[in-house]
Design a protein around this motif. Structure first.
Motif, PDB file in Angstrom:
ATOM      1  N   THR A 118       0.835  -1.201   0.000  1.00  0.00           N
ATOM      2  CA  THR A 118       0.000   0.000   0.000  1.00  0.00           C
ATOM      3  C   THR A 118       0.870   1.251   0.000  1.00  0.00           C
ATOM      4  OG1 THR A 118      -1.680   1.229   1.241  1.00  0.00           O
ATOM      5  CG2 THR A 118      -0.142  -0.091   2.527  1.00  0.00           C
ATOM      6  N   ASN A 119       0.347   2.312  -0.584  1.00  0.00           N
ATOM      7  CA  ASN A 119       1.047   3.597  -0.517  1.00  0.00           C
ATOM      8  C   ASN A 119       0.451   4.497   0.565  1.00  0.00           C
ATOM      9  OD1 ASN A 119      -1.383   4.211  -1.739  1.00  0.00           O
ATOM     10  ND2 ASN A 119      -0.491   5.481  -3.355  1.00  0.00           N
ATOM     11  N   LYS A 120      -0.402   3.898   1.415  1.00  0.00           N
ATOM     12  CA  LYS A 120      -1.039   4.641   2.509  1.00  0.00           C
ATOM     13  C   LYS A 120      -0.565   4.114   3.851  1.00  0.00           C
ATOM     14  CE  LYS A 120      -5.262   5.608  -0.113  1.00  0.00           C
ATOM     15  NZ  LYS A 120      -4.739   5.085  -1.394  1.00  0.00           N
ATOM     16  N   SER A 121      -0.632   4.971   4.834  1.00  0.00           N
ATOM     17  CA  SER A 121      -0.311   4.571   6.203  1.00  0.00           C
ATOM     18  C   SER A 121      -1.597   4.106   6.878  1.00  0.00           C
ATOM     19  CB  SER A 121       0.295   5.757   6.964  1.00  0.00           C
ATOM     20  OG  SER A 121       0.564   5.394   8.303  1.00  0.00           O
ATOM     21  N   TRP A 122      -1.685   2.814   7.176  1.00  0.00           N
ATOM     22  CA  TRP A 122      -2.919   2.271   7.752  1.00  0.00           C
ATOM     23  C   TRP A 122      -2.967   2.490   9.254  1.00  0.00           C
ATOM     24  CZ3 TRP A 122      -3.313  -3.333   5.352  1.00  0.00           C
ATOM     25  CH2 TRP A 122      -3.545  -3.216   3.968  1.00  0.00           C
TER      26      TRP A 122
END
Length: 220
Positions: A118-122
């Motif tokens: 993912t390119n997002k911070s979960w």
């Protein structure tokens, strides 16, 4: 892997043609991830019968490249072995799943792994991915799943190691997904067996008729 699990392998994703064909004949974790409403069931039926039109992008390609590396990390740190097998459920053979890792522990419990990039911070695991995890647990009869994810920035991994979290089996959520999957199967069956209107019967069919979805069920 136990003989019982091995007997439920339908295909292997390393043989992509056979794997895609087998997945088209059932309901997969990718299918149920989108099932949130009656409208979603209609869209999922469209995708099953006509194709989604999505063949991948730079993000999915990055995931394919990184997944083996993350799988090796999972095997080394948690003992869950990589898997590329497509399994069917015990009772309903059209319920299918391809977990990224499978192991049977000393107590005989089935433990799974699901890998994401993912390119997002979960802050937490996205709900659509949880639905995939619960569906895989349903198909394989698993008790727990380790979700391992690797964040990237412009396709460069962030951090020295992936992050991970355990997701325990949730029979209430699984029950909801089974109900939605049944509704999708019913919708597919309705579309592939419905007779044309009387006025349409005089017209030649524009394409060859599809097989009823129930006829695509896996053989015993």
């Amino acid at each position: 892997m136990t003989p019982e699990l091995a007997a439920r392998i339908v295909a292997d994703s390393r043989d992509r043609v056979a794997w895609v064909r087998a997945r088209s004949r059932g309901i997969t974790a990718t299918d149920v991830a989108t099932l949130t409403s009656a409208n979603a069931i209609a869209k999922a039926a469209d995708a099953k019968l006509m194709g989604s039109g999505f063949s991948g992008n730079a993000y999915t390609q990055h995931g394919r490249v990184r997944e083996p590396e993350i799988a090796r990390w999972v095997a080394a740190t948690h003992g869950i072995l990589p898997s590329s097998a497509l399994f069917h459920a015990v009772i309903e053979k059209r319920h299918l799943a391809t977990p990224d890792g499978v192991v049977v522990d000393a107590s005989g419990r089935v433990i799974l792994c699901e890998i994401k990039t993912t390119n997002k911070s979960w802050r937490s695991i996205p709900r659509s991915y949880l639905r995939q995890v619960w569906w895989q647990q349903h198909v394989l009869g698993a008790e727990r799943t380790l979700v391992a994810w690797e964040q990237h920035d412009a396709f460069v991994p962030v951090g020295d190691e992936p992050r991970c979290a355990w997701v325990d089996r949730d029979d209430a959520e699984i029950g909801k997904l089974v109900g939605l999957a049944t509704a999708l199967i019913d919708e597919l069956h309705r579309r592939t067996t419905a007779r044309p209107a009387q006025s349409e019967q005089r017209m030649p069919p524009p394409v060859a008729p599809r097989q009823p979805f129930r006829a695509l069920a896996l053989a015993d």
